[in-house]
Design a protein around this motif. Structure first.
Motif, PDB file in Angstrom:
ATOM      1  N   LYS A  71     -25.893  -8.478   8.732  1.00 27.89           N
ATOM      2  CA  LYS A  71     -24.789  -9.446   8.640  1.00 27.89           C
ATOM      3  C   LYS A  71     -23.425  -8.860   8.971  1.00 27.89           C
ATOM      4  CE  LYS A  71     -24.570  -8.814   3.655  1.00 27.89           C
ATOM      5  NZ  LYS A  71     -25.136  -9.356   2.433  1.00 27.89           N
ATOM      6  N   ARG A  94     -16.228 -22.693   6.202  1.00 27.17           N
ATOM      7  CA  ARG A  94     -14.922 -23.054   5.652  1.00 27.17           C
ATOM      8  C   ARG A  94     -14.598 -24.517   5.947  1.00 27.17           C
ATOM      9  NH1 ARG A  94      -9.743 -20.204   7.814  1.00 27.17           N
ATOM     10  NH2 ARG A  94     -10.354 -21.488   9.555  1.00 27.17           N
ATOM     11  N   SER A 109     -15.838  -4.944  -3.511  1.00 32.74           N
ATOM     12  CA  SER A 109     -17.137  -4.280  -3.520  1.00 32.74           C
ATOM     13  C   SER A 109     -17.010  -2.887  -2.907  1.00 32.74           C
ATOM     14  CB  SER A 109     -18.168  -5.109  -2.765  1.00 32.74           C
ATOM     15  OG  SER A 109     -19.431  -4.500  -2.810  1.00 32.74           O
TER      16      SER A 109
HETATM   17  C1  LIG Z   1     -25.548  -5.753   0.005  1.00 31.31           C
HETATM   18  N1  LIG Z   1     -24.280  -5.847  -0.675  1.00 31.31           N
HETATM   19  C2  LIG Z   1     -24.010  -6.934  -1.504  1.00 31.31           C
HETATM   20  C3  LIG Z   1     -23.571  -6.674  -2.815  1.00 31.31           C
HETATM   21  N2  LIG Z   1     -23.294  -7.686  -3.648  1.00 31.31           N
HETATM   22  C4  LIG Z   1     -23.439  -8.950  -3.230  1.00 31.31           C
HETATM   23  N3  LIG Z   1     -23.152  -9.949  -4.059  1.00 31.31           N
HETATM   24  N4  LIG Z   1     -23.858  -9.256  -1.985  1.00 31.31           N
HETATM   25  C5  LIG Z   1     -24.151  -8.274  -1.084  1.00 31.31           C
HETATM   26  O1  LIG Z   1     -24.536  -8.580   0.062  1.00 31.31           O
HETATM   27  N5  LIG Z   1     -23.430  -5.408  -3.248  1.00 31.31           N
HETATM   28  C6  LIG Z   1     -23.794  -4.267  -2.429  1.00 31.31           C
HETATM   29  C7  LIG Z   1     -23.603  -4.564  -0.997  1.00 31.31           C
HETATM   30  C8  LIG Z   1     -22.123  -4.675  -0.710  1.00 31.31           C
HETATM   31  N6  LIG Z   1     -21.942  -5.038   0.626  1.00 31.31           N
HETATM   32  C9  LIG Z   1     -21.153  -6.033   1.079  1.00 31.31           C
HETATM   33  C10 LIG Z   1     -21.178  -6.246   2.462  1.00 31.31           C
HETATM   34  C11 LIG Z   1     -20.377  -7.237   3.003  1.00 31.31           C
HETATM   35  C12 LIG Z   1     -19.567  -8.002   2.180  1.00 31.31           C
HETATM   36  C13 LIG Z   1     -18.721  -9.018   2.827  1.00 31.31           C
HETATM   37  O2  LIG Z   1     -18.697  -9.090   4.030  1.00 31.31           O
HETATM   38  N7  LIG Z   1     -17.967  -9.832   2.088  1.00 31.31           N
HETATM   39  C14 LIG Z   1     -17.145 -10.818   2.714  1.00 31.31           C
HETATM   40  C15 LIG Z   1     -17.170 -12.108   1.917  1.00 31.31           C
HETATM   41  C16 LIG Z   1     -18.498 -12.775   2.026  1.00 31.31           C
HETATM   42  C17 LIG Z   1     -18.399 -14.237   1.666  1.00 31.31           C
HETATM   43  O3  LIG Z   1     -18.742 -14.645   0.596  1.00 31.31           O
HETATM   44  N8  LIG Z   1     -17.874 -15.026   2.568  1.00 31.31           N
HETATM   45  C18 LIG Z   1     -17.694 -16.456   2.411  1.00 31.31           C
HETATM   46  C19 LIG Z   1     -16.217 -16.795   2.455  1.00 31.31           C
HETATM   47  C20 LIG Z   1     -15.576 -16.129   3.620  1.00 31.31           C
HETATM   48  C21 LIG Z   1     -14.081 -16.338   3.686  1.00 31.31           C
HETATM   49  O4  LIG Z   1     -13.336 -15.674   3.043  1.00 31.31           O
HETATM   50  N9  LIG Z   1     -13.676 -17.239   4.530  1.00 31.31           N
HETATM   51  C22 LIG Z   1     -12.298 -17.381   4.837  1.00 31.31           C
HETATM   52  C23 LIG Z   1     -12.235 -17.759   6.317  1.00 31.31           C
HETATM   53  C24 LIG Z   1     -12.754 -16.656   7.156  1.00 31.31           C
HETATM   54  C25 LIG Z   1     -12.843 -17.029   8.606  1.00 31.31           C
HETATM   55  O5  LIG Z   1     -13.374 -16.197   9.361  1.00 31.31           O
HETATM   56  O6  LIG Z   1     -12.377 -18.082   9.013  1.00 31.31           O
HETATM   57  C26 LIG Z   1     -11.685 -18.487   3.979  1.00 31.31           C
HETATM   58  O7  LIG Z   1     -12.439 -19.268   3.383  1.00 31.31           O
HETATM   59  O8  LIG Z   1     -10.462 -18.529   3.938  1.00 31.31           O
HETATM   60  C27 LIG Z   1     -18.394 -17.153   3.569  1.00 31.31           C
HETATM   61  O9  LIG Z   1     -18.864 -16.468   4.486  1.00 31.31           O
HETATM   62  O10 LIG Z   1     -18.510 -18.377   3.514  1.00 31.31           O
HETATM   63  C28 LIG Z   1     -15.716 -10.338   2.805  1.00 31.31           C
HETATM   64  O11 LIG Z   1     -15.025 -10.965   3.628  1.00 31.31           O
HETATM   65  O12 LIG Z   1     -15.310  -9.425   2.105  1.00 31.31           O
HETATM   66  C29 LIG Z   1     -19.541  -7.792   0.823  1.00 31.31           C
HETATM   67  C30 LIG Z   1     -20.347  -6.785   0.257  1.00 31.31           C
END
Ligand SMILES: CN1c2c(nc(N)[nH]c2=O)NC[C@@H]1CNc1ccc(C(=O)N[C@@H](CCC(=O)N[C@@H](CCC(=O)N[C@@H](CCC(=O)O)C(=O)O)C(=O)O)C(=O)O)cc1
Ligand SMILES: N[C@@H](CCS)C(=O)O
Ligand SMILES: [Zn+2]
Length: 759
Positions: free
Chosen positions: A733, A449, A515
Motif C-alpha cells: 500500500k 475523501r 505511527s
Molecule cells: C502495518 N502498519 C499498520 C499499523 N497500524 C495500523 N492501524 N495499520 C497499519 O497498516 N501499525 C504498524 C504498521 C505501520 N505502518 C503504517 C503504514 C502506513 C500508514 C499510512 O499510510 N497512514 C496514512 C493514513 C491512512 C488512512 O487512514 N488514510 C485515510 C485518510 C487519508 C487522509 O488523510 N485523507 C486526506 C486526503 C488525502 C488525499 O490524498 O486527498 C483527508 O481526508 O484530508 C484514507 O486513506 O481514507 C497517513 O497518511 O499517515 C500508517 C501506518
C-alpha cells in the motif's frame, strides 16, 4: 501544593500539520526554514495548551522521532550518513528515511531500522552501535528549544531518554554488547546534565522506560553504576518510568541517587501508600494518574479518594502527571463533532487529559468543592458508560458463554487438510502471491475523501472502487501470479476499516496518532460488546473473484491485531474483548467460505507486538491470543485454506505459539535478514506451509530475479521446497505502481526458474 506536569505532548498537530509539512518538504516543495517555522509554531501552540501545568515538557517535540533526536544529541548518527556530510537536517532525514530532499544516486543510504516502541504502535529509529562507537555531545536542539520555551514563559522541564534505555533500545550491528559502551556514554550524559544546569534548568525528566522490563542482574548493576556516576551533576533528575509495573526493579529505582521518581500509578497501585510512607524527605514522587495510552475519562472521584491521604503526607512532594507521554493519544476531543454524543462524553484526548490533571490538583490543593461541578460531570459520564445498553449486550455475552473447545479445532490435521486443498486449488510448486494491499494511490484516497464528504454517492463510489479492483486483478493476471488479492482499495486502514463496520466500535474524524515519522493511524474506539451486523468484505471479494479464474484470497484482519491497534475498553479483560472480536471475524470467515472463497487470509500483524513487556506474562497472553485466532479461523472445512500474515520476523521465542495457530500458510518478513530467520521454523520442524518474504516493501529498490532465486535457495535449505510460497515481505500500500510492477515481474520470473529446478 500538589504539582502538575506532563511527560510529552503529541507533536503531529491536531490537524496533522507536521505530517503534511514534512511530506511537502521531502517532496522538495517546502524549504527547510518554512518547515522549521511550522514546527516552532506547533511547539508554541502545544506549550500554550499545557499552560495550566506547573512544569511543561521541552524537547519532547520531534521532527521525526525522539530516539533519533537523542542519537543526534549524543553524536551517534550512522557513519554512512556522517560520511556524506551535509547540514544537520539533511543528515537527520537521511538517517530516518535513507534520503533527504533532492537526494539521488550516491547520496541515498540505507535508512535506520524502524522498530516498535515497547508495546505501542509507535515505531522509533533504532540507534546503531558497534565496538567502535564513540559519543560526543550536541546539545544544540535541546538548548534552542529551552530558549524558545523561556521566551514564551514556559516552566521548562527538559525531557531526555536516559542512558540505559538508550543503550537497551539500540542494536550493535557487529553483535557486540551495547552495555559495553556505557563507560563511554556516561561522560557525555554528565556533560549534558552540566550544560543544562548552567542554563538554570531546575528539573530534567530522564526517561528510563526499560525499568518496567525484567532486567538481568548485569543491567541492574549498570543502572546503579550509571546513576551513581551522574549523581549531583546538573539539575535535579526525575527518573521517569512508564508502560507498566516496576515490580522487581522498584527497589532498584528507589535506590538510585535521583531527586524524584515517576511511575505509572495504576500499574503500581498496590505500592503507592508504602512508597509515600518510605520516601526520603529530599525526594518527590510523581504519580502517573491519568492513563496516557487510552482515551477514556478517568474516575476523578476514585482517584481523589486515593490521592488525598498521599497528598496530606507528601504535600508539594506529590507530583501528578499522565502515566506516559501523550504521544499515544489524539490531540483534542472538541474537534470530534460527528462522534456519537453519548460515546464522546466517555472520552478524553490529550487536551482533556490535561484538564483532568488540573482538576485533580485543584481538588487536592483547594478542596473538592472548588471543582465540584467538574467532579459531578465526571461521575455522571462514568455512570452513563457503566450502565449503557450499548456497552453491555446480553446476546454477545451469551454467545461467548456458549463456546466450547471444538470451535477452535480444524476438522483434520494439517497433513490431511493440505492434501485436500492441493486437490482443489491445483497450484504449481512455489506458488506466488502478495500480502493483500496494492498501492493506495492519491486517486484512491481522494475517492474516499469525496465519498466521506458526500461529494460522491454510494453507487458511484462503489463503481470507482470496483474499477480499482478490476485494475488490480488485471495487473496480477498479466504478471502471472498464482493466488490473487483484490488489493484493499476500499480500506482506509486494515484496522479502522473493520472498526467502522462492527457494532461496539466508534471512530473519530481527527483522532490521528503518529505511527512513525509522518505516518499516522486513526485507531477506532472499541467501547462495547462486539457484534457484526452484516458481512464486511464478501461483496468486494466476490466481485474480484468474478473477474478471474485464479483463486482470490479473502482478506481479513485478525482479532488480536484489531485489539492491539484499537483503543480498547478498560472495563473487562483484553482477552474477553479479543474473543468477541474473534467471533465477529469467524462469522466473516464463514460467510466468505459460503460465498465460494477458497483461500482466506487472516492478518495478525500485531500479535507479536502485543507481547507483554515482562516475559513472565508471555505464556498467558499467547494462550488466549492464539486461542482467539483459532476461534476466528478454524470453523472452516478442510478444503478451505487459511493463511495468516505477520510483518516481522523475530519468531524464535514464540515459535510454539505460531505453530499452535496452525494456519495452513504463514507469510512473513524475511528478506532483510537473508532468510536467516527461517532457522526458528527449521529448528522447531514447523510443519505447515511458509511464504518467506523475498523483498523488502519498505524500500523503493526493485529486487532482481537472481536475488529472489538466491533467497529462495537459502529458504530451501531450511524448509522443503513443497512447503514454500513466494511473496513480498508485507502489503504494497505504501509503494507506487511503477515500483510494484517490475518487482512482482521479477518475483514471478524467479518462481518459474525455481519450478524448472524441481520439475
Ligand atoms: C502495518 N502498519 C499498520 C499499523 N497500524 C495500523 N492501524 N495499520 C497499519 O497498516 N501499525 C504498524 C504498521 C505501520 N505502518 C503504517 C503504514 C502506513 C500508514 C499510512 O499510510 N497512514 C496514512 C493514513 C491512512 C488512512 O487512514 N488514510 C485515510 C485518510 C487519508 C487522509 O488523510 N485523507 C486526506 C486526503 C488525502 C488525499 O490524498 O486527498 C483527508 O481526508 O484530508 C484514507 O486513506 O481514507 C497517513 O497518511 O499517515 C500508517 C501506518
Ligand atoms: N493485508 C495487509 C497486511 C499488512 S500487515 C496489507 O497487505 O497491507
Ligand atoms: Zn504486514
Amino acid at each position: 501544593m500538589a504539582i502538575t506536569h506532563n511527560l510529552g505532548f503529541p507533536r503531529i498537530g491536531a490537524r496533522r500539520e507536521l505530517k503534511f509539512a514534512l511530506e511537502e518538504h521531502w517532496r522538495g516543495e517546502l524549504p527547510a526554514p518554512a518547515l522549521l517555522e511550522l514546527a516552532a509554531g506547533l511547539r508554541q501552540d502545544h506549550w500554550q495548551l499545557q499552560g495550566e501545568l506547573d512544569w511543561q515538557p521541552v524537547g519532547d517535540f520531534s521532527l521525526y522521532d525522539q530516539v533519533l533526536d537523542m542519537s543526534v544529541t549524543l553524536g551517534n548518527l550512522p557513519a554512512r550518513v556522517r560520511d556524506l556530510g551535509g547540514d544537520e537536517l539533511t543528515a537527520y532525514f537521511r538517517t530516518a528515511r535513507g534520503r533527504a530532499p533532492g537526494d539521488a544516486g550516491d547520496s541515498v543510504v540505507a535508512a535506520g531500522e524502524l522498530t516498535k516502541w515497547f508495546d505501542t504502535n509507535y515505531h522509533y529509529i533504532v540507534p546503531e552501535f558497534s565496538t567502535d562507537t564513540r559519543f560526543s555531545l550536541d546539545p544544540s536542539r535541546l538548548l534552542a528549544q529551552i530558549d524558545e520555551a523561556r521566551g514564551q514563559n514556559v516552566a521548562v522541564k527538559p525531557v531526555i531518554l536516559g542512558p540505559l534505555s538508550y543503550l537497551w533500545l539500540g542494536k550493535a550491528k557487529d553483535g557486540s554488547d551495547p552495555l559495553a559502551l556505557l563507560d563511554g556514554l556516561l561522560p557525555v550524559y554528565a556533560e549534558l546534565f552540566e550544560t543544562l544546569g548552567r542554563t538554570g534548568v531546575e528539573w530534567v525528566q530522564v526517561d528510563e522506560p526499560v525499568l518496567v522490563t525484567e532486567l538481568s542482574e548485569t543491567w541492574q548493576q549498570a543502572y546503579l553504576r550509571a546513576y551513581r556516576f551522574l549523581a549531583g551533576r546538573g539539575p535535579k533528575k526525575l527518573l521517569t518510568t512508564y508502560f507498566g509495573r516496576l515490580a522487581n526493579n522498584l527497589e532498584l529505582a528507589l535506590s538510585l541517587p535521583v531527586d524524584g521518581l515517576h511511575l505509572d500509578a495504576q500499574a503500581n497501585q498496590d505500592k503507592l501508600e508504602s512508597l509515600a510512607a518510605g520516601l526520603p524527605d529530599d525526594r518527590i514522587l510523581s504519580l502517573g494518574v491519568i492513563n496516557g495510552r487510552n482515551i477514556w475519562k478517568s474516575d476523578l472521584n476514585a482517584l481523589l479518594d486515593r490521592l488525598e491521604p498521599l497528598h496530606r503526607q507528601l504535600a508539594d512532594r506529590l507530583w501528578l502527571a499522565p502515566s506516559c507521554s501523550l504521544l499515544h493519544v489524539p490531540v483534542d476531543l472538541t474537534s470530534e463533532q460527528q462522534l456519537d454524543a453519548e460515546v464522546r462524553n466517555w472520552l478524553a484526548f490529550a487536551r482533556q487529559k490535561l484538564d483532568e490533571l488540573t482538576t485533580l490538583a485543584t481538588a487536592l490543593n483547594q478542596g473538592r468543592a472548588a471543582v465540584a461541578e467538574a467532579l459531578q460531570a465526571n461521575a455522571e459520564a462514568l455512570r452513563s458508560r457503566r450502565e449503557s445498553q450499548r456497552v453491555n449486550r446480553v446476546d454477545v455475552k451469551a454467545r461467548l458463554q456458549a463456546l466450547d473447545a471444538s470451535w477452535g479445532q480444524r476438522q483434520s490435521p494439517f497433513a490431511e487438510r493440505i492434501r485436500q486443498q492441493q486437490d482443489r486449488l491445483r497450484l504449481p510448486a512455489y506458488p506466488t502471491t502478495t500480502i493483500g494491499s496494492f498501492p493506495q494511490t492519491s486517486e484512491i484516497r481522494q475517492l474516499r475523501r469525496r465519498y466521506r464528504q458526500d461529494e460522491l454517492d454510494e453507487r458511484r463510489y462503489r463503481a470507482c472502487i470496483q474499477h480499482e479492483i478490476a485494475r488490480c486483478i488485471r495487473e496480477q493476471e498479466a504478471l502471472g501470479l498464482d493466488v490473487l488479492v483484490h488489493g484493499e482499495a476500499e480500506r482506509n486502514d486494515m484496522v479502522e476499516y473493520f472498526g467502522e463496520q462492527l457494532d461496539g466500535y466508534a471512530f473519530s474524524q481527527f483522532g490521528w496518532v503518529q505511527s512513525y515519522g509522518s505516518r499516522c493511524v486513526k485507531p477506532p474506539i472499541l467501547y462495547g460488546d462486539i457484534q457484526r451486523p452484516k458481512a464486511m468484505t464478501v461483496d468486494w471479494i466476490r466481485y474480484a473473484q468474478s473477474l478471474t479464474d485464479k483463486p482470490v484470497k479473502g482478506m481479513l484482519t485478525g482479532p488480536v491485531t484489531l485489539l492491539n491497534w484499537s483503543f480498547v475498553r478498560d472495563d473487562q479483560p483484553r482477552s474477553v474483548t479479543c474473543f468477541q472480536l474473534a467471533l465477529a471475524i469467524r462469522d466473516e470467515v464463514l460467510d466468505l467460505e459460503q460465498a465460494g472463497v477458497e483461500i482466506i487470509q487472516i492478518d495478525e500483524a500485531a500479535l507479536r507486538e502485543g507481547l507483554p513487556l515482562k516475559r513472565s506474562q508471555w505464556p498467558d497472553y499467547l494462550d488466549w491470543a492464539v486461542d482467539a485466532f483459532r476461534l476466528a479461523a478454524n470453523g472452516v472445512a478442510d478444503t478451505t485454506q487459511i493463511h495468516t500474515h505477520m510483518c516481522y520476523s523475530e519468531f524464535n521465542d514464540i515459535i510454539d505459539a505460531i505453530s499452535r495457530m496452525d494456519a495452513d500458510v504463514i507469510t512473513i518478513e524475511t528478506s532483510r535478514s537473508d532468510m536467516e530467520l527461517l532457522a526458528a521454523f527449521d529448528r522447531f520442524r514447523y510443519p505447515n506451509d511458509i511464504g518467506p518474504g523475498v523483498y523488502d516493501i519498505h524500500s523503493p529498490n526493485i529486487p532482481s530475479h537472481d536475488q529472489i532465486v538466491e533467497l529462495m535457495a537459502k529458504a530451501g535449505r531450511r524448509i522443503p521446497a513443497e512447503r514454500l510460497w513466494i511473496n513480498p515481505d508485507c502489503g504494497l500500500k505504501t509503494r507506487g505502481w511503477p515500483e510494484v510492477l517490475p518487482a512482482l515481474e521479477n518475483m514471478v520470473a524467479a518462481a518459474r526458474t525455481l519450478r524448472e529446478a524441481v520439475a
